[in-house]
Scaffold this active site. Structure first.
Site, PDB file in Angstrom:
ATOM      1  N   GLU A 137       0.851  -1.185   0.000  1.00 35.86           N
ATOM      2  CA  GLU A 137       0.000   0.000   0.000  1.00 35.86           C
ATOM      3  C   GLU A 137       0.895   1.247   0.000  1.00 35.86           C
ATOM      4  O   GLU A 137       1.904   1.290   0.699  1.00 35.86           O
ATOM      5  CB  GLU A 137      -0.808  -0.072   1.292  1.00 35.86           C
ATOM      6  CG  GLU A 137      -1.751   1.028   1.551  1.00 35.86           C
ATOM      7  CD  GLU A 137      -2.372   0.885   2.956  1.00 35.86           C
ATOM      8  OE1 GLU A 137      -3.199   1.728   3.282  1.00 35.86           O
ATOM      9  OE2 GLU A 137      -2.023  -0.050   3.703  1.00 35.86           O
TER      10      GLU A 137
ATOM     11  N   ILE B  78       1.585   4.926   1.148  1.00 33.08           N
ATOM     12  CA  ILE B  78       1.166   5.821   2.238  1.00 33.08           C
ATOM     13  C   ILE B  78       1.420   7.266   1.813  1.00 33.08           C
ATOM     14  O   ILE B  78       2.558   7.631   1.493  1.00 33.08           O
ATOM     15  CB  ILE B  78       1.971   5.533   3.533  1.00 33.08           C
ATOM     16  CG1 ILE B  78       1.918   4.041   3.927  1.00 33.08           C
ATOM     17  CG2 ILE B  78       1.524   6.443   4.672  1.00 33.08           C
ATOM     18  CD1 ILE B  78       0.566   3.524   4.377  1.00 33.08           C
TER      19      ILE B  78
ATOM     20  N   ASP C  98      13.488  -2.416  14.837  1.00 37.38           N
ATOM     21  CA  ASP C  98      14.455  -1.526  14.170  1.00 37.38           C
ATOM     22  C   ASP C  98      13.872  -0.114  14.142  1.00 37.38           C
ATOM     23  O   ASP C  98      13.819   0.551  13.107  1.00 37.38           O
ATOM     24  CB  ASP C  98      14.716  -2.034  12.749  1.00 37.38           C
ATOM     25  CG  ASP C  98      15.908  -1.342  12.079  1.00 37.38           C
ATOM     26  OD1 ASP C  98      16.583  -0.538  12.737  1.00 37.38           O
ATOM     27  OD2 ASP C  98      16.150  -1.612  10.885  1.00 37.38           O
TER      28      ASP C  98
HETATM   29  P1  ADP Z   1      14.845   0.586   2.538  1.00 41.80           P
HETATM   30  O1  ADP Z   1      14.297  -0.778   2.825  1.00 41.80           O
HETATM   31  O2  ADP Z   1      15.677   0.643   1.309  1.00 41.80           O
HETATM   32  O3  ADP Z   1      15.529   1.224   3.730  1.00 41.80           O
HETATM   33  P2  ADP Z   1      12.372   1.930   3.130  1.00 41.80           P
HETATM   34  O4  ADP Z   1      11.387   0.846   3.306  1.00 41.80           O
HETATM   35  O5  ADP Z   1      12.929   2.535   4.382  1.00 41.80           O
HETATM   36  O6  ADP Z   1      13.562   1.464   2.182  1.00 41.80           O
HETATM   37  O7  ADP Z   1      11.715   3.049   2.244  1.00 41.80           O
HETATM   38  C1  ADP Z   1      12.431   4.144   1.743  1.00 41.80           C
HETATM   39  C2  ADP Z   1      11.571   5.410   1.865  1.00 41.80           C
HETATM   40  O8  ADP Z   1      10.358   5.213   1.162  1.00 41.80           O
HETATM   41  C3  ADP Z   1      11.158   5.672   3.310  1.00 41.80           C
HETATM   42  O9  ADP Z   1      12.059   6.513   3.956  1.00 41.80           O
HETATM   43  C4  ADP Z   1       9.816   6.318   3.154  1.00 41.80           C
HETATM   44  O10 ADP Z   1       9.947   7.710   2.997  1.00 41.80           O
HETATM   45  C5  ADP Z   1       9.262   5.748   1.863  1.00 41.80           C
HETATM   46  N1  ADP Z   1       8.265   4.661   2.078  1.00 41.80           N
HETATM   47  C6  ADP Z   1       8.483   3.441   2.607  1.00 41.80           C
HETATM   48  N2  ADP Z   1       7.376   2.693   2.586  1.00 41.80           N
HETATM   49  C7  ADP Z   1       6.414   3.469   2.019  1.00 41.80           C
HETATM   50  C8  ADP Z   1       5.036   3.265   1.707  1.00 41.80           C
HETATM   51  N3  ADP Z   1       4.417   2.110   1.971  1.00 41.80           N
HETATM   52  N4  ADP Z   1       4.356   4.292   1.127  1.00 41.80           N
HETATM   53  C9  ADP Z   1       4.980   5.459   0.861  1.00 41.80           C
HETATM   54  N5  ADP Z   1       6.262   5.714   1.111  1.00 41.80           N
HETATM   55  C10 ADP Z   1       6.980   4.732   1.697  1.00 41.80           C
END
Ligand code: ADP
Length: 286
Positions: free
Chosen positions: A94, A96, A195
């Protein structure tokens, strides 16, 4: 650039026709995009060099957090796949929409409620990852032995085997480990994010906290609170919200350093540099 192998997989298996993809920055490990499709917007991340089960484990963690009795938001997992023939592993979830500000008090309160989800033993039925590193969740009956054997020792050994730290530091840890029963507060094994630093939550457009990138297991709730303090700490409202549900045991601030040896060693293994000298200084005090 979003690999064509993923877009064609989504079209063939889920009927999701990707119309456009926009890079999302901020992740330290994976490539990520916001996709617009015939079925709405989604968040997609992929990695060509991650272990095969990297995203399926992340998806299991997100799903477990989502099933807990707390009003924290967790993105719904749509598809999580191991690598296929010339297709990287990926995770579709999803999307966000981030808000400008969030309610930190409610975030703390709901995290305390999440921590009320308990299990008979410390650990989890499966291992998973913290960042890109393997995280062992072998079950233990007591928290100090779980913390020492599944958290600190594997990271310390990894740092030693890769030449970042000296083998003699294992003896320093053993000295501290023998006192953990007295130093760490008792708890029931509680579901934790695992984490929880500032980069692993967002606030959505309604101001609600959204947990991302978990490294879940049943552990000590104080681990999440200690992680939150790793890089300066969350806002005061967050801790007030937490304590409006669950009061912290006396001496928490003294335990933070011990707990945060875990993320510190993870940083040593991922990035080295000044984290290594910080971890050595800390271990040399014991
Ligand atoms: P990684 O696993 O490479 O560290 P993240 O899961 O932390 O990546 O996601 C990178 C960035 O994407 C996050 O800092 C956040 O801003 C954005 N993000 C992560 N998940 C979502 C989501 N479901 N919807 C919108 N933005 C997201």
């Amino acid at each position: 650039m979003l690999p064509k192998s993923i877009t064609s997989y989504l079209a063939d298996h889920s009927g999701i026709e990707v119309q456009s993809a926009q890079n999302v920055s901020g992740g330290s490990i994976n490539q990520a995009v916001k996709i617009t499709s015939n079925m709405g917007d989604f968040f997609l991340k992929w990695n060509s060099s991650a272990p095969d089960d990297f995203f399926t484990k992340e998806a299991e963690g997100l799903t477990l957090l989502n099933s807990a009795k707390s009003d924290l938001r967790v993105p719904e997992v749509i598809v999580a796949e191991k690598p296929g023939e010339s297709r990287p592993a990926f995770l579709l979830m999803e999307y966000i929409v981030e808000g400008r500000s969030g309610n930190s008090f409610t975030f703390g309160k709901e995290l305390a409620k999440l921590h009320q989800t308990t299990a008979p033993q410390f650990g989890l039925e499966t291992d998973n990852y913290i960042g890109s590193l393997p995280q062992s969740n072998r079950m233990h009956d007591d928290w100090p032995s779980f913390f020492s054997e599944e958290r600190i020792i594997p990271q310390l050994k990894l740092a030693i085997d890769s030449g970042k730290m000296d083998r003699s530091l294992l003896a320093n840890w053993d000295r501290l480990a023998s006192k953990l029963d007295e130093l760490l507060a008792p708890t029931k094994p509680s579901l934790i994010h695992g984490d929880l630093w500032g980069g692993n939550y967002l606030f959505d457009s309604s101001g609600k906290a959204v947990l991302i990138d978990p490294a879940v297991y049943y552990g000590h709730p104080e681990m999440d609170l200690a992680f939150s303090k790793m890089f300066g700490g969350f806002s005061g409202d967050f801790y007030e919200g937490y304590e409006s549900v669950t009061a912290l045991e006396p001496g928490f601030s003294d335990r933070v350093q011990i707990y945060n040896l875990y993320p510190l060693l993870v940083h040593v293994n991922l990035f080295g540099g000044h984290y290594t000298s910080q971890a050595m200084q800390l271990l040399n005090r014991f």
